[in-house]
Design a protein around this motif. Sequence first.
Motif, PDB file in Angstrom:
ATOM      1  N   GLU A  41      17.265  38.657  31.904  1.00 55.42           N
ATOM      2  CA  GLU A  41      17.860  37.860  32.982  1.00 55.42           C
ATOM      3  C   GLU A  41      17.207  36.488  33.069  1.00 55.42           C
ATOM      4  O   GLU A  41      17.893  35.468  33.146  1.00 55.42           O
ATOM      5  N   GLU A  42      15.893  36.476  33.052  1.00 57.09           N
ATOM      6  CA  GLU A  42      15.194  35.199  33.237  1.00 57.09           C
ATOM      7  C   GLU A  42      15.302  34.321  31.991  1.00 57.09           C
ATOM      8  O   GLU A  42      15.383  33.105  32.096  1.00 57.09           O
ATOM      9  N   LYS A  56      18.805  32.890  32.047  1.00 55.51           N
ATOM     10  CA  LYS A  56      18.888  31.894  33.095  1.00 55.51           C
ATOM     11  C   LYS A  56      18.247  30.583  32.632  1.00 55.51           C
ATOM     12  O   LYS A  56      18.691  29.497  32.995  1.00 55.51           O
ATOM     13  N   ASN A 102      22.387  46.532  40.844  1.00 56.02           N
ATOM     14  CA  ASN A 102      22.265  45.700  39.647  1.00 56.02           C
ATOM     15  C   ASN A 102      22.120  46.523  38.389  1.00 56.02           C
ATOM     16  O   ASN A 102      21.878  45.994  37.313  1.00 56.02           O
TER      17      ASN A 102
END
Lengths: 583, 583
Positions: free
Chosen positions: B60-61, B64, B582
């Motif tokens: 995710e990071e 991103k 999630n």
Amino acid sequence: MLKQSQMLIPTLREVPADAEIASHKLLLRAGMARQLASGIYTYLPLALRTLHKIQAIVREEMNKAGAQELLMPAMQPAELWHQTGRWDVYGPELVRLRDRHDRSFALGPTHEEVITSLVRDEINSYKKLPINLYQIQTKFRDEVRPRFGLIRCREFIMKDAYSFDTTQEGLDRNFQAMYDAYTNIFTRVGLNFRAVEADAGAIGGKGTYEFMALCEIGEDTIAYSEEGDYAANLEKAEVVYKPSEKPAVEAPAREKVHTPGIKTIDQLVEFLNVEAKQIIKSLIYRVDDKLVMVLVRGDHELNEVKLKNLYDATTVGLASEAEIVSVTGAPAGFVGPVGIDGEKVEIIADNYVQDVYDGIVGANETDYHLAHVVPGRDFAVSRFADLRNITEGDQCPRTGGAIKFARGVEVGHVFKLGTKYSQAMGATYLDENGRSQPMIMGCYGIGVSRTIAAVIEQNNDENGIIWPVAVAPFHVHVIPVNVKVEEQRQISEQISEALQKAGVEVLFDDRPERAGVKFKDADLIGLPLRITVSDKAAQEGTVEVRVRKTGETVNVKVADLVSEVKTMLARVDHTGAALFGNE
Amino acid sequence: MLKQSQMLIPTLREVPADAEIASHKLLLRAGMARQLASGIYTYLPLALRTLHKIQAIVREEMNKAGAQELLMPAMQPAELWHQTGRWDVYGPELVRLRDRHDRSFALGPTHEEVITSLVRDEINSYKKLPINLYQIQTKFRDEVRPRFGLIRCREFIMKDAYSFDTTQEGLDRNFQAMYDAYTNIFTRVGLNFRAVEADAGAIGGKGTYEFMALCEIGEDTIAYSEEGDYAANLEKAEVVYKPSEKPAVEAPAREKVHTPGIKTIDQLVEFLNVEAKQIIKSLIYRVDDKLVMVLVRGDHELNEVKLKNLYDATTVGLASEAEIVSVTGAPAGFVGPVGIDGEKVEIIADNYVQDVYDGIVGANETDYHLAHVVPGRDFAVSRFADLRNITEGDQCPRTGGAIKFARGVEVGHVFKLGTKYSQAMGATYLDENGRSQPMIMGCYGIGVSRTIAAVIEQNNDENGIIWPVAVAPFHVHVIPVNVKVEEQRQISEQISEALQKAGVEVLFDDRPERAGVKFKDADLIGLPLRITVSDKAAQEGTVEVRVRKTGETVNVKVADLVSEVKTMLARVDHTGAALFGNE
């Protein structure tokens, strides 16, 4: 939404020279994979997205079937492989290495040894059984001839599962659960496949199915019937024996015929002007350590697996020229059963040899054959059995319908191992009565990375890939005709964001390329839907949606786009499973 | 909901003999991991769930931050490693093997060679740059001494990213984006960490941070200031030089002192009854191919990295006894700068040697030292520089506050590579003017499997693990006091299902064990909340919820349980990030 300008999708116009099959060519051309070394590939971002989707489907179905995921190492100590004897047997396909302390390791091509040692050490009571453990992990197999892109690799990704039971019925249940899970997995992934009965081979255990994706380039032949769901590997497919009617008149007495230099069936057919099915082929085989004469009709092929299974043998192979001469007195090409001492060399025959009522065999003498030979009358057969390959048109053993052939690529395999590994490695448990028993095992594999290739092999046309929705890298390709026109760019971004928010995965082609180049790339990459944003978007408020699979196009109002796209994806998708909100 | 009776969670009561540190012991005792060979582990189902959660946070990071995921092979052809010269330099840590055609491969300990060759082949224009590519993948490093469970392994899981830019500013931006992503990742994972300035070393490039999880067992020393966020590795931490006041009276003339057999600082302190800081240590070093005398105060330690950087050298090391004698005429222990010809052997000193106004040095004669020695007066120093290790109490170079020491385990590393690999491998692009330029690279690693161990190392007590919510294998442990009591069992199942439906992950202990055994296992496994279902559940409609971290317990009505559990998990969790829906 991901912007194509920022992604590594190196599409190619040229067809790479060394790629023989569609999936290999398209994986390279669509910028999905690159070879690092023979049979060793890097998965670029698009392919990795598909890989992750396949893995997610595999996980869901495996978990639903009650299996538990763990993760075992690639480096496996040689000692474990010595315990099962496979260190010596496995051959050069096993990648071996030594560590700095000179200890030997294998890079796992499979994990029976590791899982059996784990379960042996951690489980010792019937109370903790049954258990089914799986992993999705990188495997290594040093193939003689890696080829076909992701179909036959040296480093590849597998899902492998291993079940441990206390009873045969328990194994049967786990086996069935895996069979069902595999059926669900390959259906969801979008493959046209058959579960094919296969031969269990020397590895032991009974009951094994291969899940074959049907495609031309498959290296395996599948015999199937269009009536019912029978399908089997060529080596496994059972041939039903239906005797033909015995002719009213018996054959005349046998006769020696001069056939100078005539050795093969084709030559005999021409030289003697007979049909191949009138000839009886006599083959001398070494079965383990004894010699056997095997008879098959001239129009049939011997099936060595069936021969091996008949004798429950470890090895079978054609006898050497010297061995043939020692048994028959004649060289190959002129060998026959007449006059052979059945006490010294067993004579066995395929069932259909019984149908030869007036046959031709070798005379056991160079340049001579015998005509008008009748089994039973002119020579004795110790056993008749199903020993030949099935042929197209033969009768299906289940339905009686006609057998057809297809080619397939193995994408999955379910296998009853029995106690082979648990006995070799001492994986026992205490039963209700405190007695030590070997665990009964099954193993279940899926070629995860190979599945990507199989899906492409089945879903493509001359312009590129046609992804099934469930495993497409993205659902939708948004393409402004001219990204430099500010309105087109803005609307493209807006619809991309709206779709993404609704759970539709968007690849936005924001590259400053000509429309033709972008459309060609879009066809190559093959996302299920393409949305073209032209000046009409600003002028009339519509965009064009094109279905990759059918080529149909429809103009859709921007305001209706999200719901329309969802409807179209659901329609295009073959599975009907929920597509959104799960990722 | 998963039933514990069906899961492979082989908890241990005994502390395994070979496990030295908490995380190693607890990974084994809580049934999360098992060693297959030295430094090679199987991740059992609980650990794999945590691993997957960490991987999801990393993904995710990274996404991103604009990085793209791909997947490279473990098997890397030796030719690539020859191109960078690392095949010869890497030493025995590199796992090497030969395939069936006798071609050499490395099992990747890192992927600079593979990614650089990929980008070289696929990108050739500034238009396609910058790009940042990452993977989460299994790495191999044949450590001399694997230890500490998942902290130092031979096979382990890393996230490694590589950025390619056209300008130094571009690299700086990518570097900062990764720094920020790592800060987010380790915060979300629940680690107490510091981003620590580290030495870039011989690998080249400027700017490198190690992300260190603070814990006692760490093998690295971190110097940090409690004021501000300064933190640096011992080898890197800069020492500010603040001169002390010069005494009013100059030292008397130097004097030769008989010091029979007195060689070390400690011996001198005692024998001469002086303070260590009055002594000047004189060390002869070989820096690349020349000999140098390095002076450091007796109470300080020479920092070899700083020495190496001062000379921009490839290798530094203490001179041999013979070399020392050749330079000074005396053996180690009696070496000093007085009378040494600075033309032949450069004399350099740490800044703080200037503070010694009345010092003691070796006399270059066996069994003798010189007292009342003053730098500048009695010998010349060619350069003063920061050459020593920082000590606790030294001044922070940023804030001026006092430096403290801590121990840490490296969990991440961000590194500016510059053009080292792109130049060696010809990874160039054409700039706006059509000129060929080497790409400017950065690399960014995270020890994914090691992070599991670091989290446990920081989050445990005498009873077991205390998982941060974000990476706990499950959120809640549901335990009926007696599973054979039908009502307890039913209510346990009902609340487990209700929680699961609300996105709370439940491990249901349905084993027919005594309550005490189950509670002990629950503490060991360490899920954030434990829900105990006793007879009260049926009688009064309440269950007990216990917070693993604080030990607090609260009785909750079954009707309120789902919302109460969600509130408690959000409160226990350190990050405050969304936890549900999630996954």
